[in-house]
Structure formats: structure tokens, C-alpha cells
Scaffold this motif. Structure first.
Motif, PDB file in Angstrom:
ATOM      1  N   SER D 177       0.693  -1.174   0.026  1.00  0.00           N
ATOM      2  CA  SER D 177       0.065   0.093  -0.148  1.00  0.00           C
ATOM      3  C   SER D 177       1.017   1.303  -0.065  1.00  0.00           C
ATOM      4  N   GLY D 178       0.160   2.361  -0.672  1.00  0.00           N
ATOM      5  CA  GLY D 178       1.005   3.584  -0.482  1.00  0.00           C
ATOM      6  C   GLY D 178       0.542   4.205   1.145  1.00  0.00           C
ATOM      7  N   ILE D 179       1.578   5.352   1.250  1.00  0.00           N
ATOM      8  CA  ILE D 179       1.590   5.589   2.674  1.00  0.00           C
ATOM      9  C   ILE D 179       0.201   6.482   3.088  1.00  0.00           C
ATOM     10  N   SER D 180      -0.484   6.882   2.316  1.00  0.00           N
ATOM     11  CA  SER D 180      -1.560   7.602   2.594  1.00  0.00           C
ATOM     12  C   SER D 180      -2.578   6.542   3.574  1.00  0.00           C
ATOM     13  N   GLY D 181      -2.647   5.305   3.182  1.00  0.00           N
ATOM     14  CA  GLY D 181      -3.132   4.294   3.936  1.00  0.00           C
ATOM     15  C   GLY D 181      -3.046   4.554   5.544  1.00  0.00           C
ATOM     16  N   GLY D 239      -2.727   3.945  -3.601  1.00  0.00           N
ATOM     17  CA  GLY D 239      -2.401   2.804  -4.655  1.00  0.00           C
ATOM     18  C   GLY D 239      -2.239   1.560  -3.299  1.00  0.00           C
ATOM     19  N   ILE D 240      -2.941   0.508  -3.733  1.00  0.00           N
ATOM     20  CA  ILE D 240      -3.129  -0.694  -3.390  1.00  0.00           C
ATOM     21  C   ILE D 240      -2.727  -1.890  -4.644  1.00  0.00           C
ATOM     22  N   LEU D 241      -1.729  -2.823  -4.293  1.00  0.00           N
ATOM     23  CA  LEU D 241      -1.701  -3.850  -5.241  1.00  0.00           C
ATOM     24  C   LEU D 241      -1.422  -5.121  -4.417  1.00  0.00           C
ATOM     25  N   SER D 242      -2.421  -6.234  -4.592  1.00  0.00           N
ATOM     26  CA  SER D 242      -2.385  -7.312  -3.797  1.00  0.00           C
ATOM     27  C   SER D 242      -1.814  -8.566  -4.828  1.00  0.00           C
ATOM     28  N   GLY D 308      -4.908  -7.866  -7.710  1.00  0.00           N
ATOM     29  CA  GLY D 308      -5.813  -6.694  -7.514  1.00  0.00           C
ATOM     30  C   GLY D 308      -5.116  -5.310  -7.370  1.00  0.00           C
ATOM     31  N   VAL D 309      -5.762  -4.417  -8.170  1.00  0.00           N
ATOM     32  CA  VAL D 309      -5.221  -3.224  -8.110  1.00  0.00           C
ATOM     33  C   VAL D 309      -6.402  -2.095  -7.769  1.00  0.00           C
ATOM     34  N   ILE D 310      -6.133  -1.080  -6.835  1.00  0.00           N
ATOM     35  CA  ILE D 310      -7.066   0.004  -6.535  1.00  0.00           C
ATOM     36  C   ILE D 310      -6.156   1.071  -6.238  1.00  0.00           C
ATOM     37  N   ASP D 311      -6.982   2.126  -6.007  1.00  0.00           N
ATOM     38  CA  ASP D 311      -6.676   3.419  -5.233  1.00  0.00           C
ATOM     39  C   ASP D 311      -7.493   3.331  -3.802  1.00  0.00           C
ATOM     40  N   ASN D 312      -6.430   3.030  -3.006  1.00  0.00           N
ATOM     41  CA  ASN D 312      -6.833   2.832  -1.616  1.00  0.00           C
ATOM     42  C   ASN D 312      -7.880   3.856  -1.160  1.00  0.00           C
ATOM     43  N   LEU D 313      -7.664   5.190  -1.407  1.00  0.00           N
ATOM     44  CA  LEU D 313      -8.771   6.099  -0.919  1.00  0.00           C
ATOM     45  C   LEU D 313      -9.951   6.240  -1.862  1.00  0.00           C
ATOM     46  N   LYS D 315     -11.787   3.412  -4.424  1.00  0.00           N
ATOM     47  CA  LYS D 315     -12.229   2.172  -4.526  1.00  0.00           C
ATOM     48  C   LYS D 315     -11.963   1.486  -3.080  1.00  0.00           C
ATOM     49  N   GLY D 316     -11.087   1.656  -2.336  1.00  0.00           N
ATOM     50  CA  GLY D 316     -10.638   1.157  -1.042  1.00  0.00           C
ATOM     51  C   GLY D 316     -11.027   2.297   0.267  1.00  0.00           C
ATOM     52  N   ALA D 317     -12.012   3.289  -0.511  1.00  0.00           N
ATOM     53  CA  ALA D 317     -12.593   4.047   0.762  1.00  0.00           C
ATOM     54  C   ALA D 317     -13.857   4.808   0.346  1.00  0.00           C
ATOM     55  N   ALA D 318     -13.443   6.233  -0.157  1.00  0.00           N
ATOM     56  CA  ALA D 318     -14.349   7.134  -0.464  1.00  0.00           C
ATOM     57  C   ALA D 318     -15.351   6.779  -1.755  1.00  0.00           C
ATOM     58  N   GLY D 319     -14.589   6.186  -2.606  1.00  0.00           N
ATOM     59  CA  GLY D 319     -15.171   5.997  -3.963  1.00  0.00           C
ATOM     60  C   GLY D 319     -16.455   4.915  -3.728  1.00  0.00           C
ATOM     61  N   GLN D 320     -15.877   3.808  -3.045  1.00  0.00           N
ATOM     62  CA  GLN D 320     -16.920   2.588  -2.781  1.00  0.00           C
ATOM     63  C   GLN D 320     -17.966   3.070  -1.887  1.00  0.00           C
ATOM     64  N   ALA D 321     -17.740   4.056  -0.955  1.00  0.00           N
ATOM     65  CA  ALA D 321     -18.547   4.489  -0.185  1.00  0.00           C
ATOM     66  C   ALA D 321     -19.606   5.253  -0.982  1.00  0.00           C
ATOM     67  N   ILE D 322     -19.351   6.126  -1.887  1.00  0.00           N
ATOM     68  CA  ILE D 322     -20.154   6.732  -2.724  1.00  0.00           C
ATOM     69  C   ILE D 322     -21.098   5.866  -3.871  1.00  0.00           C
ATOM     70  N   GLN D 323     -20.295   4.880  -4.218  1.00  0.00           N
ATOM     71  CA  GLN D 323     -20.878   3.829  -5.052  1.00  0.00           C
ATOM     72  C   GLN D 323     -22.072   3.382  -4.271  1.00  0.00           C
ATOM     73  N   ASN D 324     -21.861   2.891  -2.870  1.00  0.00           N
ATOM     74  CA  ASN D 324     -22.895   2.522  -1.939  1.00  0.00           C
ATOM     75  C   ASN D 324     -23.922   3.295  -1.898  1.00  0.00           C
TER      76      ASN D 324
END
Lengths: 344, 344, 344, 344
Positions: D177-181, D239-242, D308-313, D315-324
């Protein structure tokens, strides 16, 4: 609105796509290239899968004439030949290269080391510094979109020069740019291991944006001056910060300088006058079309420090180009550009 | 030689350890701290396991008096009180903080906002800009090691000012530093996500290195001047690059400026005069005690651009401190400092 | 000792120079290249001015035979042809490329896609994983210096595999490298703007270091295994961190694993067993020849996590090569390599 | 739609503002905080001048009840107490902290080391992994928005596990993960000079996202498993890459795995199945709500590598919350989230 982009594979082109994708007046984007005809664009740029899956097209005047707008985002020395046949033929032309910025062909040839565009076309072009030239932009067949450094420098200095609040006779402009300004072509200078963790100066006193800045200062403020101008490379991808130094005219205060800037831009949505230095930095405008400006007077020297901050790829390239397109099509300047800066 | 370091946990202290570990005249290093007594140093700094596994010691004058040299690498405002009782008592004292640099206590108090050291001790201290003050350094009981910015600025400007080749009446100095210059204490400004990928200006016209530079210009070149000076933060760890602008004296050529610098430093192993701008950058001096200098004359403005490049933690701090120690102990200046810059 | 370096312009070559400059047994360094004959080395690499001002020489067997040691730091596929005529002719040969690492020419040709070196010379070469093969290294005419990833992986796994404390039948090795591992040749992948601020995976399951690791596991621990191995690119210049996962053998505890590693390396100055995960990171070994190792057992899965950390250019290339040279010349292994990691 | 954000000063909160500013159904945003009441938000965050100039408000249930949606983006251990009184009271609640993700309070207390939320409210919450749980999300009073790592891991693994194409009995998940996490609070670990240019592992086998992943695998695929899971810090902001490793079920081919993923997500606009590893990297999703997924089979080991690759902030946080939020208000899932990734 149908939009064509020539030179879509460069960083300016990619940023045009990023913003035009969300521009409500744009219904279709076509991409042109001097090579790679037929290649699916998103196969070259994975981030654009599902977004720009169209093939690259061969540059073709017949096709280009049918667009409402054609953006050209090519290296210098290309559009000087490419665009003249299209001028006045239908599409509005917005050129992000430097080929139509300098009104004097001899100056272009001296600073760029390339053949200038034909004079009659240079004369039909309008310098697209939107906040200062919107009236002329509106009806121009060909826009010379400003350079990245000139945008930051001019927006921060012009009001103060025009009002004669600072002395142009000793104007030092020290600019710093992220590495995306060098474009997408790999080189030793932009090789990660050699650019990373290093700060450097380049093109000492010889950058081709010097005549562009001097010409625009003259054009918009009526002041003729010769500037000191040096360019530096910052180990980050995006962002420009310009630090300018000039003597303050006798009796002029810091408050007057701030007020001058605030008045100049109060109706301009993309310029923000910042008074707290701690709120300033390239990440505060990252990804957006904002230009943030700070002015401070040093009472020991009675000189002003004037700082301009932009994202070089947005306000310094694609964003300002779209802002000019908006002006030409009578849309609010913020159309498609009203995004929040990234910060982190 | 027995060496004590006060303030070992800061970045200056860590760099002292990095170089003193390979210094052939140093037989023992002791580390002192105002807190954390007894803590094994390498348990705090994993990179020093097997290298610095000694415990941190409480600051104790009896112990400190027995060293040959004591380096102090503390925040400003500490050594002004800590060091006076040790002056002349045995160890050579080399202070990396700013507390003994300004000869005028009132100036210190104005720029640092803290109480100055007692005047008699300030007067016994010697400003340790090694290339310019080695004779005085040699016998001084207390060295005021120069600041990071002043080192880059002074080394690049002093020969030209001393020879009156540039005009000090309009001297603009625009400096850029990596973030390690802010020290090891976390803050919002140095928080990775907010410092990364951003370039910013800070302390506009008010940095405490301004009076230090002006004092040293006067001291070593005999020129009294008031400078424009602004500081910027670069998203990288190490490195300082200073860009200075000054009118060239009438009739003086670029070659004369280059020759002046070459002559000034021909016997100084850590200063390199660079003529190709593409060979210059902070990574070219990274990790080393070098100062690289470039001068170019802009024939359009008849102003000189003078660039100085150092590693802020080495030539701008620990390296120069050890260089001063070498002078004091009659060792070649390069002892323990003859390392190859990192580049990548 | 007279040293020749073939391929000096690569990053491995530059690191050799960085360390050999401070190696007390080295009296002279000559640099060879397949092109650029006569070019002053420091004119290409500004950081080496005053340090490596000699001209690049044409590769010449007559000249090379007279050295005590010749390091070759070239792309793969070069030394397989270049070195055979020199084997046994005078100089010790230390090859940093991959051409002599795989004992099976067919495997080399399958994984590298190039013609293998002649079998008789492969058979004369010795795999230079110093901590595990010093006896053979000592008298070998030709050292195959290990790859960067294999060094981190093997040093961290071999003691545990040799003692049968972990189960090699399900061994997953996930490695991450700084971008300098890709060498000095510019490409789109290593272009600053595209590599910066991005983490990526490359060569999924097909990296040429896979057979090297499997061969060395078999050679030094007697275990034959097929590994899962994936490589990732980290947006930083230097450093490798490998994270390996394997089931722990029945009844084996974390303490036993730690003890096994401590015992294996207690007489090896460059390997440090770390027990606090917060003391581990590539910056803790940066610029040095250290390999830091951590092992933790996950009691939920009864699997071990084994982490190896090195500087890819030092312990993973130039540093280990010099360590092998020291072994060959009966010098302490730390000669010229006893430097403090950078940390910041 | 009127939206309240509690915890607006964190990075999750800032990203919510970034996207909600351009969300056509959102007419008003109010910001709440546990301190700093009355502070103009943009005075703390310069990038939001002209965008978020409203004052921070004190948390007040009466006020919160009147919103259509309340997002909570606070550290863990806060909303377990804060939200229960609001459940079912009016606003849809979307919690970005971890407090309602684990259905078993004992597990929460073991992994988080904090008091769990009351069981009845945990039971009313719905796990907001939008692509897998939209039906339940639609009518839930309280959404437990997934963690950043789980989002990347689950989206890439669930289809393959549900179809029993890979073997969950040896599942190794190595995430970066990037450090913003790490959030916006400064610490030594996230201090620029110490985080920059270093790659590290942290919380070996003990990250609190482990039980969240195992619970969701069971919930959505019916497979109960115990995973190996380790977390790493990458010197970049976002960024996150798993990278996940699992044996492939007997007879299953790579094509089947790819097809399984393509089928699973063909109607989901934010998931892209990538087949060319060179098109994958965190910068390809940066700033966007995309999750890019790659699967490769290693024929030597017959194990799959699933990335799997996402932007942690986002899809991994605010984006998915708004998607919900979009799902809950019967809006297209892409509303306000249809932005082009940054790439550079």
C-alpha cells in the motif's frame, strides 16, 4: 461538440482526454497520430480501458475539417506546417505546442532552432492566456495556448506590472517544474533512477519560454522588459511553482499588491489569491485548473516576492486549452474543469 | 581521538556517526542525549545494528570534558546554554546548531526568537566555513558550523564578491532544499502524503539564515549587502541547490567568473567548478562533502546566474563539521570524508 | 591490486567504482567499454569528477590479462563470449551478469532466450554467494556473482531449508525491487513520470532468477523444489525486500527459526538477524553490503514469513562482488565494504 | 440530497468531498468534527479554497438526523459508540471505519484491541462490497464500508473461490500500500525522510483486515479458510496492489480463470480484467474507482497468481462509499464517480 486531438499519445493529449471525458458539451472524441494508425488507444494506455477504446486515426485534413474543435498537442515544429491548411476551414484550432506563440518568426527561429510558421498564420493566431485575452480568444480561428511556465509567471505578475506597482527593470523569475513537463519520451535526464531524488537546473538563461513571457508582458501590461529566467527540475511528476523577485515601486505596500491581485481576478474562477504561505504548494492545485498566487514584500530590501503555482499539465496545458474552447463556444469557463485538486 | 556527540538522534548526529565510523583517527564515539539515557542506540536506529550498539548517555560535564572533540547537533536555543561551561576546558567544541553563528546577539534574538548565547562566548567562537576560515578554525575553542543554505550560497558567491566581479546591490538568492533539512521531528509539513509530490515555498524573506549569509559576505569579502532570499522545499530527502542572480560588473566576462572560482578553490578538494549544466544536480554530490558550483552569464541582461549544490546533511552539516575537526587536529581535510557521491 | 572493470557505465559498474575508490588494497582502476573509447569517464558522470577522470578504454585481451581482477558488469549475453579466453589466464574474473550462474546451458537458454556460455567454462565457474560458498570462491578462476533477488531470497531461506525447519513443497516468494534494478537504459517503464508513484508487478512467474534460486537451494541445502516467484517494481531507486511464505515443519517454533538464522550467520559480518519488524526496511541497508533478515511464524496458519532486505546494487551486485574479491585475495571480507547504511 | 461527513479532516473525508463536489444529486455538504468547531474548512486545507469554505460543525445528533446520508470517516473505535443512536433515524449511514465490519464482536476486540459496537447494531449493518452485495446494501440503514486491502483482495479472489477454480487451503496474500493508508496523523513511520525511498513490511500476520477478508470469503463464496496475509508500505502516496497465490484446481486452465473473472464482472463498470501485465499498475487506477484484476497460471507449480489493483482512497474508501450511496438512492453506480484515472 465533436473534438479531434492530434498528438493524443503525449501527456498533454492524455490530459485533454481526462477532462473532455467529463465535459458535458463534448459528444465525441477522435484521436489522431502521425504513426500507429489503427492501434486501439487503450491498448497503449491501460488506464483508459473502457474510456478510450477507439483506434488511433491517420492525420487526414478531410476528416479534421469536420470537427468543431481540433486540439494539437505535438512537439514544437510540427503544427507550424500541419495547421495552416486548416485555419478558417471549420474547426476551431487550439495548439498546445509553441509554434504560434511568438509573433516574431525570427525570434521563434532563434529560440526554438526550428523554422517558424508562415507569418500570416502567426498573425491570425491569438495567445490564449484566458484570463487576459478572452475577448480575442472568443473569435479566433487559431489559439496559441500558452506555455506552462509563462502561464504561472504571467498570471502572477501581470496585474502588478500593469498597475506599475512593481519595477520591471530588475525582474528575476526562478521557476521549478515537475518532470512531466519534459514529455513522455524516455531519456537519460528523465530516467527514474537519475531523476529521482535529485534537483537540478537546466537550460540556464536560454529557455524558449523567455521571449514568450517578455512578449506577453508587453502585450498585456504595456511594459517592455528583459527578464532573468531560470528553469529547474523537481523530482515529482506534476506542478510548477514560479518565484519572482522585483523592486516595489516607491510607497507601494504589500496590502496594495494583494488588493491589486484580488481585484484583477475577482471574477476569474480559476485564480486564487493566497495570503498564508503555508497554504501554498503544487499539491494544492494538483490535477486542477487553478492558479494560486501569493505576494509578499520584504521590508528589508523593499522587493516583492511573487509566487505562482499551477499544475503544468492542466492550467499549464490541457486545462487552459479547454478553458479557451469553453470561451469560444460561449460555455461557462468552468465547464468540464470544475474539479477538486488532489492535494494528496 | 575520543569523540562525544550531543544530540545524536537527530539527522546531523546520524551523519556524524556515518562518517566518524570510517575516520581513521577516531578510536571511540560516545553519544549523549537529554533524554533516553541508557537506551541502546541501535535499538532506535536499525541501520546502526553492529555499528552503534552503545547506550545513550546522560549529558554530564565531567564526562564531556574528557573528550578530544565534542560535536553538538541540537535544535537552536540549546547550546547557547549548554556549551559555555565547556569552552576552553579540554575538548574542541563544534556546534552544528545556529547558536554561535551570529556575532550580534540582538540579531540572533530577532531572527531566532530565542535568547542569545553570552556575548563573550559568541566572540570566542569561529565561523567554520572551512574553505574560507581554516586558519581561524585551527585554534578556536568553539566552532560555529555554518548553516546548510549559507554553505551552498557562500561557497558559490564569495570569490565573485571578493573580487568585485558581481554587483552585490541587487543580489537575489533562491534556494531549494530536500526535506531532511526540516529535521527528524514529524509534523504535518513533513508528513509523507502531504510533502510527497509537492514543491512549496516557506518562510518568505524571513529565514534565519539571511543574517548569517549577510554577515559572512561582509566578513569574507568585505561587501555589505542586503539580500533577497527565499527557501523552498523539494520532495526528496537530501540536497540543496541555490540559484543566485546578480548583475555582472561592467566588462566582466563569463570566463573571468569561471576563472575566479577555479582559482579560489584550486587547492580545496571538496569544491568542484562545473561548466556543463547537464553535469550538475543534487544527486551528483549526494552523500558526499562536495560543493559543486556553476556560473553562467546571461548576455541579454548582463547578469550572472551562480549555482551552488551540496548535500545538506554532509557539506551543509556533519561533513563540514568533520572537515573542521580535521583542520583542528592537523589532519588532511579529506580524512574520513573521501567518499564517492551516490549519484543514484 | 590492479582492477579492471568492463561495463563501467552501468549501475553495477558505478557502484564498483564507489567502493573500490575506498578499498585500501586497490591501487589502480581501469575502465573498459565496448564503445566510447577515449571518453573521459567523469565527463559522462559528473559525480565522479576528481574521482574517476580516466578515459574509457577499448576492450583488449592483452590489457585485461595483466590485471589482478577483472569485474564484468554487462547485460546478459555478453560475457558468455567475452570471458572464456580469459579464464585461467591471470586475472581473477568476477562476472556480475547472469551468464555463468546456471549450470545447465539448456536452462539458461530457456530462461534468458540467449545462447549459453560453453559448458566447460560454466563448469569452471563458482557461484559467488559469499556466505555459503567462500571456500569454493577462494580459488575459482571465474565467479558467477549472484543475482540481486537470489541474494536476498537465498540468504534468508537457506539456513531454514538446510535444517529442514520449513517445508519447501509450498514455497511462495514475493519480491519487490527499486527501479535501479532495471539498469541505466531509458525506457517507457522506467520513465520518471510513469514509474513514479506507481507500484507494479512484472514478468509474472517468468523471471530468469527463478532457476538460479532453485539451483542454489538445491546446491546449498540439498532440497529440490519448485518455487512460486513474482517480481514487483517499487517507485524508489535502491533496495530489495523479499517476503517468503512456507509451512513450518511440525513442532518447530519461531524461536527455533530465529536461532537457526542467528547460528548460521554469527560469524558473517554482513548478515543481521532482526527481530523487531519496525527496525526493518530497505533504507536500513541502503548503500551498504548488509542483508537484514526477519522471520515470524503465523500461529493461525503455522506458516513462516521470512523477509530478506538488501541494497540491490551493493549486496545484490557490486558489494558482494568485492566481498568475493576479498575472499580470493585473503583479505577480511569487510575490506572496503565497512560503511554505514544511509537510512535517510 | 443533503450529505453530512463526520471526520472530514481525514484523507477519507477529503476524498469524499472531492467526489461529492461533482455529484449531481448532492446539493449540500456539511462537515462535522469532534474538535475545531467553527473553523473554516478551507483555512485548514488550501486546496479547497472556493470549494469547501464552510465552517466545521460540532457533532450534533439533532443536526445529523436531518441529512439524507451521513458518512463517517473516523479512526476505529469511534463510530461503535457514535452511530447506534442514529441507526434507523433518518439518514442512511455509511461508515468508512472498521467498527461494523466484523460480525463477531469478540473477533473485533481481539484484532482491533478496542470495545466492539453493540451486537444488535453490528447485525443491522451490511458489508458494502458493492459488486457483491448491492441488493443488501440497497435497503440497509448502516453500511460497513470495506477496508482498503479487503476490497482489492476480495474483488480479485471471490469469483475464483466461488467457482471453486482455486484451492483456498493454501492461500497466500501479499499486499502493498501507498502511505496515505496510514492516515493524516504525522508519525516517525510516515515522516517523509524516513518513509521516502524505503520499502518495508509491517504488522506481520497480524493486520486487522485478516478476519475481514476471511469473513467475506466465507460470506460470498461459501469457503472457510485461513489466509496468510502480510502488509507492506510503498514509498508513494496512493495505491494498493495485492498479489495472491493459490493452487489451481485440477484441470483448470488460465483461460477458465480469466473467463470466470470476466463473467463475474461484465456488468460492473468499475472492475476491469487485464490480460497484459504491462498494462497493470497502481497509476492506471489512480484517483479513480476502478479495480483492475489480472490472473496468470504458473504452469511449473500449477498455482495461480491473482493481482488486484485499486486506489486505496477511492475504491478502497471514499469511492466505494459513494458507490454504495448511489445504490441506496437508485442512482447509476457511476454517478459522480465516472472520472478518468490519473496515470501520471
Amino acid at each position: 461538440m465533436k473534438v479531434g486531438i492530434v498528438g493524443a499519445t503525449g501527456y498533454g493529449g492524455l490530459e485533454l482526454i481526462r477532462f473532455l471525458h467529463n465535459h458535458k458539451a463534448v459528444e465525441r472524441i477522435d484521436l489522431f497520430t502521425s504513426s500507429e494508425e489503427g492501434v486501439i488507444f487503450s491498448s497503449k494506455f491501460g488506464h483508459l480501458v473502457n474510456i478510450a477504446d477507439m483506434p488511433l486515426q491517420k492525420i487526414d485534413y478531410g476528416a479534421l475539417e469536420k470537427f468543431d474543435v481540433v486540439f494539437t498537442s505535438t512537439p514544437s515544429g510540427v503544427t507550424s506546417e500541419l495547421l495552416p491548411p486548416l485555419v478558417g476551414k471549420g474547426p476551431k484550432l487550439i495548439d498546445l505546442s509553441g509554434d504560434f506563440r511568438l509573433q516574431d518568426p525570427a525570434s521563434y527561429e532563434a529560440w526554438y532552432g526550428k523554422k517558424a510558421a508562415p507569418l500570416e498564420f502567426i498573425q491570425q493566431s491569438v495567445y490564449g492566456l484566458t484570463e487576459w485575452n478572452a475577448e480575442n480568444v472568443q473569435h479566433a480561428p487559431l489559439i496559441a495556448n500558452p506555455g506552462c511556465y509563462p502561464t504561472a509567471v504571467l498570471l502572477s505578475l501581470l496585474p502588478l506590472l500593469k498597475e506599475r506597482l512593481i519595477d520591471a527593470s530588475f525582474l528575476v523569475i526562478d521557476v521549478k517544474s515537475g518532470i512531466s513537463g519534459a514529455g513522455n519520451k524516455p531519456s537519460q535526464t528523465t530516467h527514474f533512477s537519475e531523476a529521482n531524488e535529485s534537483f537540478s537546473i537546466y537550460k540556464t538563461n536560454t529557455h524558449q519560454h523567455i521571449p514568450e513571457i517578455e512578449q506577453a508582458i508587453s502585450m498585456f501590461s504595456g511594459v517592455d522588459t528583459t527578464i532573468s529566467f531560470n528553469t529547474h527540475l523537481v523530482p515529482m511528476t506534476r506542478g510548477i511553482l514560479s518565484t519572482s523577485y522585483a523592486p516595489v515601486m516607491s510607497g507601494v505596500t504589500e496590502q496594495q499588491l494583494v488588493a491589486c491581485l484580488q481585484n484583477a481576478y475577482e471574477k476569474h474562477p480559476f485564480v486564487r489569491i493566497v495570503t498564508d504561505v503555508n497554504s501554498l504548494g503544487t499539491n494544492r492545485v494538483k490535477g486542477s485548473n487553478y492558479c494560486d498566487i501569493l505576494v509578499k514584500v520584504d521590508s528589508r530590501t523593499n522587493r516583492a516576492t511573487i509566487v505562482g503555482v499551477i499544475d503544468n499539465l492542466v492550467k499549464g496545458a490541457a486545462g487552459q486549452a479547454i478553458q479557451n474552447m469553453n470561451v469560444q463556444f460561449d460555455l461557462p469557463q468552468t465547464t468540464g474543469l470544475d474539479v477538486v485538486p488532489f492535494f494528496i
